[in-house]
Motif scaffolding. Structure first.
Motif, PDB file in Angstrom:
ATOM      1  N   CYS A  16       7.760  -9.220 -17.103  1.00 26.20           N
ATOM      2  CA  CYS A  16       8.093  -7.932 -16.506  1.00 26.20           C
ATOM      3  C   CYS A  16       9.305  -7.319 -17.199  1.00 26.20           C
ATOM      4  O   CYS A  16      10.324  -7.987 -17.416  1.00 26.20           O
ATOM      5  N   ARG A  17       9.205  -6.019 -17.540  1.00 24.96           N
ATOM      6  CA  ARG A  17      10.303  -5.327 -18.218  1.00 24.96           C
ATOM      7  C   ARG A  17      11.021  -4.337 -17.313  1.00 24.96           C
ATOM      8  O   ARG A  17      12.083  -3.852 -17.645  1.00 24.96           O
ATOM      9  N   ILE A  18      10.432  -4.013 -16.147  1.00 20.17           N
ATOM     10  CA  ILE A  18      11.066  -3.055 -15.248  1.00 20.17           C
ATOM     11  C   ILE A  18      10.608  -3.284 -13.811  1.00 20.17           C
ATOM     12  O   ILE A  18       9.433  -3.552 -13.558  1.00 20.17           O
ATOM     13  N   ILE A  19      11.552  -3.197 -12.890  1.00 22.86           N
ATOM     14  CA  ILE A  19      11.254  -3.139 -11.466  1.00 22.86           C
ATOM     15  C   ILE A  19      11.613  -1.734 -11.004  1.00 22.86           C
ATOM     16  O   ILE A  19      12.795  -1.346 -11.002  1.00 22.86           O
ATOM     17  N   ALA A  20      10.607  -0.947 -10.664  1.00 22.71           N
ATOM     18  CA  ALA A  20      10.809   0.414 -10.178  1.00 22.71           C
ATOM     19  C   ALA A  20      10.853   0.353  -8.663  1.00 22.71           C
ATOM     20  O   ALA A  20       9.821   0.163  -8.012  1.00 22.71           O
ATOM     21  N   ASN A  21      12.033   0.512  -8.104  1.00 25.30           N
ATOM     22  CA  ASN A  21      12.189   0.383  -6.662  1.00 25.30           C
ATOM     23  C   ASN A  21      11.754   1.656  -5.949  1.00 25.30           C
ATOM     24  O   ASN A  21      12.144   2.767  -6.323  1.00 25.30           O
ATOM     25  N   PHE A  22      10.952   1.486  -4.914  1.00 27.20           N
ATOM     26  CA  PHE A  22      10.497   2.571  -4.045  1.00 27.20           C
ATOM     27  C   PHE A  22      11.530   2.722  -2.945  1.00 27.20           C
ATOM     28  O   PHE A  22      11.463   2.075  -1.920  1.00 27.20           O
ATOM     29  N   GLY A  23      12.535   3.558  -3.181  1.00 23.99           N
ATOM     30  CA  GLY A  23      13.635   3.718  -2.244  1.00 23.99           C
ATOM     31  C   GLY A  23      14.936   3.886  -2.993  1.00 23.99           C
ATOM     32  O   GLY A  23      15.026   3.594  -4.194  1.00 23.99           O
ATOM     33  N   PRO A  31       0.836  -1.203   0.000  1.00 26.84           N
ATOM     34  CA  PRO A  31       0.000   0.000   0.000  1.00 26.84           C
ATOM     35  C   PRO A  31       0.871   1.255   0.000  1.00 26.84           C
ATOM     36  O   PRO A  31       1.851   1.341   0.738  1.00 26.84           O
ATOM     37  N   LEU A  32       0.509   2.222  -0.842  1.00 31.89           N
ATOM     38  CA  LEU A  32       1.222   3.496  -0.928  1.00 31.89           C
ATOM     39  C   LEU A  32       0.232   4.635  -0.708  1.00 31.89           C
ATOM     40  O   LEU A  32      -0.988   4.418  -0.756  1.00 31.89           O
ATOM     41  N   VAL A  37       7.570  12.825   2.086  1.00 28.30           N
ATOM     42  CA  VAL A  37       8.684  12.114   1.461  1.00 28.30           C
ATOM     43  C   VAL A  37       8.194  10.834   0.784  1.00 28.30           C
ATOM     44  O   VAL A  37       8.597  10.519  -0.342  1.00 28.30           O
ATOM     45  N   ARG A  38       7.326  10.099   1.442  1.00 26.33           N
ATOM     46  CA  ARG A  38       6.823   8.872   0.827  1.00 26.33           C
ATOM     47  C   ARG A  38       6.018   9.180  -0.443  1.00 26.33           C
ATOM     48  O   ARG A  38       6.044   8.411  -1.408  1.00 26.33           O
ATOM     49  N   GLU A  39       5.313  10.304  -0.448  1.00 28.77           N
ATOM     50  CA  GLU A  39       4.612  10.711  -1.668  1.00 28.77           C
ATOM     51  C   GLU A  39       5.611  11.052  -2.769  1.00 28.77           C
ATOM     52  O   GLU A  39       5.433  10.666  -3.932  1.00 28.77           O
ATOM     53  N   ASP A  40       6.669  11.773  -2.415  1.00 28.17           N
ATOM     54  CA  ASP A  40       7.700  12.113  -3.407  1.00 28.17           C
ATOM     55  C   ASP A  40       8.361  10.860  -3.960  1.00 28.17           C
ATOM     56  O   ASP A  40       8.609  10.746  -5.162  1.00 28.17           O
TER      57      ASP A  40
END
Length: 316
Positions: free
Chosen positions: A67-74, A9-10, A291-294
Motif C-alpha cells: 500500500c502506498r496511500i491511506i486516503a482517510n474518509f474524514g 460501504p459508501l 456531505v458523505r458524498e462530498d
C-alpha cells in the motif's frame, strides 16, 4: 490499474467514481477492520480508502507494505499513525472542508437540545406521562444573548461561532493556539483556556485529536466552568476525560453536556445514558447524504492525484 480497498460501504456514486479510476474492492462490513483485515489491506492493495475506527498504529507499517496511500474518509486521522506511515513510504490524506457546515450544524443542535432540555422533553412525551403544559415545566437556558466559548477556532469552530453570533446574537470568546483574523463576526480571543471556560455559558469543543488535546477537558478545566454552563463536544471523544465529566455532572458542577463523540466509542457509559441533562447523539456530525458524498469524492480525488501526480490533494 491500481488496486484499492474501500473499507466500508459508501454512497453508490462515490464507489462508481472510484471504479472509473481503480480496480476497487468494497468491504461489505460496517464495523472497523480487524487486525487481520488491516494487515491484508496494506499487503494486498495499492491504496486503502479507510475511515474512523480503522486503526493503523505503527506496528502495521513494519516491513515494506504494498500500500502506498491511506486516503482517510474524514477530517480526523488520529486512528492512523501518520508518522509511522510516512516512514514506511505510505502517504496519508484526509477530507477537510467537506465536513465543516454539517458538523457545525450538529454543534448547534446539541447546544439547543441541551440548553432547552429538548431530549428530556421528547422522552417525556414519548413515555405517555406528559401532564400537559404548565409555567415551570422543563425550564432551560435561553441561549440568545448568552456567551459561547469556542475551544479551537479552525474551520469548524468558526462555522459554529458564526451561527451562534449571527443566528442567536451570542457573544463569542475563544481559545486558539494561533491568531485568528478576518472573522465576519465579533469575537474575542482569550489567552488561557480557563478564561474561556469561565466566561462561557456554553462551551463547544472543536479541536483535533492530538497528544496535546488528549483530556484537554479534565478536572481542572471542568472546575473552571460556571455551574449553569453546558459543554458540547463535536471534536473527538478523548478530548474530554469522560470519567471526570461524569463526576462533574453528578455533582452539579456544570449544568449539562451535549455529546456526539465518546472517549471509548461506540461504548457510552451507562452513567451518561442515565442522565437527563445529557444529550447523546451517535456521531452524527457529518451524517447527511450530500456531505458523505462530498467526503467520498474528496477521498477518491486524493487517490487519483496520488497515483497520477505523486501526491494527494489533502496530505496530512
Amino acid at each position: 490499474m491500481p488496486k484499492i480497498l474501500i473499507t466500508r460501504p459508501l454512497p453508490e456514486n462515490v464507489v462508481a467514481e472510484a471504479r472509473r479510476h481503480f480496480d476497487v474492492e468494497v468491504r461489505s462490513e460496517t464495523l472497523p477492520l480487524t487486525a487481520e483485515e488491516k494487515a491484508r489491506a496494506l499487503a494486498g492493495f495499492d491504496g486503502v480508502l479507510a475511515t474512523l475506527g480503522d486503526t493503523f498504529d505503527a506496528s502495521f507499517f513494519d516491513g515494506t507494505p504494498r500500500c502506498r496511500i491511506i486516503a482517510n474518509f474524514g477530517v480526523g486521522y488520529n486512528h492512523i499513525d501518520a508518522e509511522a506511515a510516512c516512514a514506511a513510504g505510505v502517504a496519508v490524506s484526509n477530507t477537510p472542508g467537506a465536513v465543516t457546515d454539517a458538523t457545525a450544524d450538529i454543534a448547534i443542535t446539541l447546544m439547543l437540545m441541551t440548553c432547552r432540555r429538548a431530549g428530556e422533553g421528547e422522552r417525556l412525551v414519548r413515555s405517555g406521562d406528559w401532564p400537559g403544559w404548565h409555567p415551570t415545566q422543563l425550564l432551560g437556558m435561553h441561549v440568545t444573548g448568552k456567551t459561547l466559548g469556542v475551544v479551537g477556532m479552525g474551520r469548524i469552530g468558526k462555522a459554529i461561532a458564526q451561527r451562534a453570533a449571527m443566528g442567536f446574537g451570542m457573544k463569542v470568546v475563544f481559545y486558539n493556539r494561533s491568531a485568528v483574523t478576518d472573522l465576519p463576526f465579533e469575537a474575542t480571543r482569550l489567552d488561557r483556556l480557563e478564561e474561556v471556560l469561565g466566561a462561557a455559558d456554553v462551551v463547544v469543543l472543536a479541536v483535533p485529536a492530538t497528544p496535546q488535546t488528549h483530556h484537554l477537558i479534565d478536572t481542572a478545566a471542568l472546575a473552571a466552568m460556571q455551574r449553569h454552563a453546558c459543554l458540547v463536544n463535536i471534536s473527538r471523544g478523548d478530548v474530554v476525560d469522560e470519567a471526570e465529566l461524569i463526576d462533574a455532572l453528578r455533582q452539579g458542577r456544570i449544568a449539562g453536556a451535549g455529546l456526539d463523540v465518546y472517549e471509548f466509542e461506540p461504548k457510552v457509559p451507562r452513567a451518561l445514558r442515565d442522565m437527563e441533562n445529557v444529550t447523546l447523539l451517535p456521531h452524527l456530525g457529518t451524517s447527511t447524504l450530500e456531505v458523505r458524498e462530498d467526503m467520498g469524492r474528496m477521498a477518491v480525488a486524493n487517490l487519483v492525484a496520488f497515483f497520477e501526480d505523486g501526491a494527494p490533494l489533502n496530505p496530512v
